[in-house]
Design an enzyme around this catalytic site. Structure first.
Site, PDB file in Angstrom:
ATOM      1  N   ASP A  31     -37.162  -2.336 -51.828  1.00  0.00           N
ATOM      2  CA  ASP A  31     -37.676  -3.527 -52.501  1.00  0.00           C
ATOM      3  C   ASP A  31     -37.608  -3.269 -54.000  1.00  0.00           C
ATOM      4  O   ASP A  31     -37.954  -2.156 -54.434  1.00  0.00           O
ATOM      5  CB  ASP A  31     -39.134  -3.772 -52.063  1.00  0.00           C
ATOM      6  N   TYR A 144     -30.475 -22.634 -54.299  1.00  0.00           N
ATOM      7  CA  TYR A 144     -31.119 -21.698 -53.371  1.00  0.00           C
ATOM      8  C   TYR A 144     -30.526 -21.863 -51.964  1.00  0.00           C
ATOM      9  O   TYR A 144     -30.100 -20.892 -51.325  1.00  0.00           O
ATOM     10  CB  TYR A 144     -32.635 -21.948 -53.341  1.00  0.00           C
ATOM     11  N   PHE A 172     -38.347 -22.363 -41.163  1.00  0.00           N
ATOM     12  CA  PHE A 172     -38.863 -23.640 -41.647  1.00  0.00           C
ATOM     13  C   PHE A 172     -40.017 -23.326 -42.618  1.00  0.00           C
ATOM     14  O   PHE A 172     -39.894 -22.388 -43.395  1.00  0.00           O
ATOM     15  CB  PHE A 172     -39.186 -24.568 -40.456  1.00  0.00           C
ATOM     16  N   GLY A 284     -35.263 -34.851 -53.910  1.00  0.00           N
ATOM     17  CA  GLY A 284     -34.664 -33.954 -52.915  1.00  0.00           C
ATOM     18  C   GLY A 284     -35.564 -33.640 -51.729  1.00  0.00           C
ATOM     19  O   GLY A 284     -35.264 -32.749 -50.951  1.00  0.00           O
TER      20      GLY A 284
END
Ligand code: UDP
Length: 324
Positions: A31, A144, A172, A284
């Site tokens: 990371d 993205y 989701f 959007g």
């Protein structure tokens, strides 16, 4: 054998690492700690801090370790920022992934789970009450989403070229916390935005109440991060035993909740009265994005277990811990 988890100190990554540890699976985290937080990880988890732009550190790591597979979660994920800095998002998300795939190919690592997103679908044309299946056309509407779709293409090509077994999990709306100390620390999504407004004594905004949905507000599929982490466990298990393949799999609940329903649940859980301000629609925003989760059930034998109440109450517990 050990699994490499990129982005394992992030909100989602740390849930995956924690669940892997609970099921006796060894993980190693890479990371860059740009948004990850090292204290999310128990001290026995090995963490190396570097960016996937740093190919020589990646090479060295794969030389030292014989990884069973990789769960690639590390990425930049702020839609608005991606619109302002598309090249940066491409470099971080796509080029970083290309570096990782190159090193995996060189070291013959063939098990891969990739973190994708429902952002690959963009604004699906279907009517607002239909579910989004993996065969729904992918047409992202922001940089993205473009980076996630390009990474899916790279994943498929990687499988074709190397015989790797690869699953892209299309998340989701992920929310909630498996433990209060693992919560999402950022204020970018609806639930933390509302908590933040309440803390400031302000009313939250609802972006549009004239959509063609049950109550006029946008509908999304909110999935508990703990269920999402379990989907990673199931995907890891599946790829190990499978023949070479590539498959995208939706991870949601199959049920939608409107912004108004989320606000009502937050009001119930926090005991605070919410009287939202209706603001114009956000550019959007599709009216409804709800996953068809039949593939996850069929291939991974995975189903979400937690609902909106558990999502909101666990997120609230985590929020209170980090905003005391
Ligand atoms: N939303 C809202 N008010 C806010 C933030 C978000 O009404 O202050 C709505 C947003 O329009 C969308 C839903 O909440 O319909 C979820 O937004 P979020 O940004 O969390 O996730 P997205 O679905 O856009 O990825």
């Amino acid at each position: 054998m050990t699994w490499l988890i990129t982005g394992g100190a992030g909100y989602i990554g740390a849930h995956v690492v924690s669940q892997a540890a609970n099921s006796g699976l060894k993980t190693f985290v890479v990371d860059d700690l740009s948004t990850g937080i090292s204290t999310r990880l128990k001290s026995e988890i090995e963490l190396r801090k570097f960016s996937l732009q740093d190919t020589s550190s990646l090479q060295a790591l794969f030389q030292e370790h014989d990884f069973e597979g990789v769960v690639h979660i590390a990425a930049k994920k702020r839609v608005g920022e991606s619109v302002e800095r598309p090249d940066y998002y491409w470099q971080e998300n796509v080029v970083g992934y290309q570096n990782l795939l190159g090193v995996m190919a060189k070291h013959d690592v063939k098990n891969l789970v990739f973190s994708s997103s429902a952002a690959v679908y963009g604004e699906p044309n279907e009517s607002s009450d239909s579910l989004i299946s993996e065969s729904t056309m992918c047409s992202p509407i922001n940089p993205y989403g473009e980076t996630k779709l390009e990474c899916e293409r790279l994943s498929e090509a990687f499988s074709g070229e190397t015989g790797a077994k690869v699953i892209s999990l299309r998340y989701f709306n992920v929310a909630g916390a498996g433990r209060p100390d693992l919560g999402d620390q950022y204020i970018f999504n609806l639930i933390p935005i509302v908590f933040d407004a309440l803390d400031r004594g302000q009313q939250p905004q609802v972006f549009g109440n004239d959509y063609e949905t049950i109550d006029g507000t946008c509908v999304r599929d909110y999935v508990h991060v703990q269920d999402l982490a379990k989907a990673h466990m199931d995907a890891m298990e599946h790829v190990v035993t499978a023949q070479p393949f590539y498959l995208p799999i939706n991870i949601g609940t199959g049920y939608g909740a409107s912004v108004a329903q989320v606000l009502a649940m937050i009001s119930e859980v926090t005991g605070q009265k919410i009287d939202p301000i209706v603001a114009p629609r956000r550019q959007g925003d599709p009216a409804s994005l709800v996953a068809d989760v039949s593939r996850a059930a069929e291939i991974l034998n995975w189903n979400s277990e937690q609902g909106l109440r558990e999502i909101v109450s666990s997120a609230w517990d985590a929020w209170q811990l980090s905003h005391k």
